[in-house]
Design an enzyme around this catalytic site. Structure first.
Site, PDB file in Angstrom:
ATOM      1  CE  LYS A   1      -3.115  -2.279   3.256  1.00  0.00           C
ATOM      2  NZ  LYS A   1      -3.501  -2.293   4.689  1.00  0.00           N
ATOM      3  N   GLY A   2       2.097   1.107   0.475  1.00  0.00           N
ATOM      4  CA  GLY A   2       2.931   2.281   0.764  1.00  0.00           C
ATOM      5  C   GLY A   2       3.153   3.215  -0.412  1.00  0.00           C
TER       6      GLY A   2
ATOM      7  CD  GLU B   1       7.775  -1.406  -3.462  1.00  0.00           C
ATOM      8  OE1 GLU B   1       7.263  -0.524  -2.761  1.00  0.00           O
ATOM      9  OE2 GLU B   1       7.733  -2.613  -3.173  1.00  0.00           O
ATOM     10  CG  ASP B   2       6.635   2.365  -0.107  1.00  0.00           C
ATOM     11  OD1 ASP B   2       6.981   1.307  -0.674  1.00  0.00           O
ATOM     12  OD2 ASP B   2       6.106   2.366   1.018  1.00  0.00           O
TER      13      ASP B   2
ATOM     14  CG  ASP C   1      14.472  -2.461   4.533  1.00  0.00           C
ATOM     15  OD1 ASP C   1      15.548  -2.997   4.784  1.00  0.00           O
ATOM     16  OD2 ASP C   1      13.780  -1.921   5.408  1.00  0.00           O
TER      17      ASP C   1
ATOM     18  CE  LYS D   1      15.140   2.570   6.082  1.00  0.00           C
ATOM     19  NZ  LYS D   1      14.485   1.744   7.127  1.00  0.00           N
TER      20      LYS D   1
ATOM     21  CG  PHE E   1      10.803   2.244  11.374  1.00  0.00           C
ATOM     22  CD1 PHE E   1      10.935   0.885  11.134  1.00  0.00           C
ATOM     23  CD2 PHE E   1       9.565   2.845  11.172  1.00  0.00           C
ATOM     24  CE1 PHE E   1       9.843   0.136  10.704  1.00  0.00           C
ATOM     25  CE2 PHE E   1       8.470   2.097  10.744  1.00  0.00           C
ATOM     26  CZ  PHE E   1       8.614   0.745  10.516  1.00  0.00           C
ATOM     27  CB  VAL E   2      11.302   6.763   7.134  1.00  0.00           C
ATOM     28  CG1 VAL E   2      12.630   7.429   7.435  1.00  0.00           C
ATOM     29  CG2 VAL E   2      11.476   5.686   6.065  1.00  0.00           C
TER      30      VAL E   2
ATOM     31  CG  ASP F   1       2.718   0.682   7.540  1.00  0.00           C
ATOM     32  OD1 ASP F   1       3.616   0.425   6.714  1.00  0.00           O
ATOM     33  OD2 ASP F   1       2.199  -0.191   8.265  1.00  0.00           O
TER      34      ASP F   1
ATOM     35  NE  ARG G   1      -0.561   2.076   5.191  1.00  0.00           N
ATOM     36  CZ  ARG G   1       0.402   1.221   4.835  1.00  0.00           C
ATOM     37  NH1 ARG G   1       1.421   1.651   4.139  1.00  0.00           N
ATOM     38  NH2 ARG G   1       0.347  -0.045   5.194  1.00  0.00           N
TER      39      ARG G   1
HETATM   40  C1  PRP Z   1       7.472  -2.224   2.051  1.00  0.00           C
HETATM   41  C2  PRP Z   1       7.779  -1.564   0.731  1.00  0.00           C
HETATM   42  C3  PRP Z   1       8.301  -2.692  -0.109  1.00  0.00           C
HETATM   43  C4  PRP Z   1       8.973  -3.583   0.897  1.00  0.00           C
HETATM   44  C5  PRP Z   1      10.444  -3.317   0.862  1.00  0.00           C
HETATM   45  O1  PRP Z   1       6.180  -2.752   2.013  1.00  0.00           O
HETATM   46  O2  PRP Z   1       6.643  -0.975   0.153  1.00  0.00           O
HETATM   47  O3  PRP Z   1       7.264  -3.362  -0.799  1.00  0.00           O
HETATM   48  O4  PRP Z   1       8.458  -3.246   2.189  1.00  0.00           O
HETATM   49  O5  PRP Z   1      11.120  -4.179   1.724  1.00  0.00           O
HETATM   50  P1  PRP Z   1      12.231  -5.195   1.217  1.00  0.00           P
HETATM   51  O6  PRP Z   1      13.128  -4.468   0.269  1.00  0.00           O
HETATM   52  O7  PRP Z   1      12.937  -5.581   2.501  1.00  0.00           O
HETATM   53  O8  PRP Z   1      11.555  -6.374   0.590  1.00  0.00           O
HETATM   54  P2  PRP Z   1       5.436  -3.298   3.315  1.00  0.00           P
HETATM   55  O9  PRP Z   1       5.654  -4.766   3.421  1.00  0.00           O
HETATM   56  O10 PRP Z   1       5.804  -2.454   4.490  1.00  0.00           O
HETATM   57  O11 PRP Z   1       3.892  -3.103   2.924  1.00  0.00           O
HETATM   58  P3  PRP Z   1       3.035  -1.755   2.747  1.00  0.00           P
HETATM   59  O12 PRP Z   1       3.594  -1.039   1.540  1.00  0.00           O
HETATM   60  O13 PRP Z   1       1.646  -2.258   2.506  1.00  0.00           O
HETATM   61  O14 PRP Z   1       3.165  -0.938   4.004  1.00  0.00           O
END
Ligand code: PRP
Length: 175
Positions: A43-44, A99-100, A103, A131, A152-153, A159, A165
């Protein structure tokens, strides 16, 4: 929810808007003469998608995917499950994953391989935040807004336990 846990603003809404305008120009130039099929990862990324798509000067279509990783809630396990797939085929389309944040890179590595197997004309990635310190697999976005430290942002779509959010700025959460 109270915002007492927000420690500081890392990126203000003005900085974010400025960067997205630049990304929009760059992407529009690179895709001149083509249509872009935007694939937003819920969702991010929804707020980033909404702002970015309005900065694009080429025709766009948009669809959404939702994925979830098995295992600990705070860390990607690398095993990704598709909770919502695209509505239709992407064969022959110029696809751009929106993507937002990247990580560990595990989510995008899986998504990229999965989508590549559907034979798009091209497949690239745009992320607002990256990151690089946290990377566990090799994946490099084609377009990136900001590289950020390992903090942690939240905000601007991101979120913590589904909260924060709707903050306009990207903020660091206190411990
Ligand atoms: C976040 C972000 C990516 C993923 C990145 O989503 O949007 O999809 O984590 O992490 P990674 O590089 O370690 O795989 P999240 O699972 O928090 O879901 P959301 O967007 O619904 O909050």
């Amino acid at each position: 929810m109270s915002q007492k846990y927000v420690q500081k603003v890392l990126l203000s809404k003005e900085e974010i808007a400025e960067k997205i305008a630049l990304l929009g120009e760059q992407i529009s130039r690179d895709y001149a003469g083509k249509d872009i099929f935007l694939i937003c990862v819920l969702k991010g990324a929804v707020i980033f998608l909404a702002d970015l798509m309005r900065q694009l000067k080429v025709p766009v279509q948009v669809d959404f995917m939702a994925v979830s990783s098995y295992g600990a809630a705070t860390e990607s396990s690398g095993v990704v499950r598709i909770m919502k797939d695209l509505d239709g085929s992407i064969e022959g389309k110029h696809c751009l994953i929106v993507e937002d944040i990247i990580d560990s890179g595990l989510t995008l590595k899986y998504l990229k391989e999965n989508l590549q197997s559907r034979q798009p004309a091209s497949l690239k990635i745009v992320t607002l935040l990256d990151k690089p310190e946290r990377r566990r697999v090799e994946i490099t976005p084609d377009y990136c807004g900001f590289q950020i430290p390992d903090e942690f942002v939240v905000g601007y779509g991101l979120d913590f336990a589904e909260q924060y959010r709707s903050l306009a700025d990207i903020c660091v959460l206190a411990e």
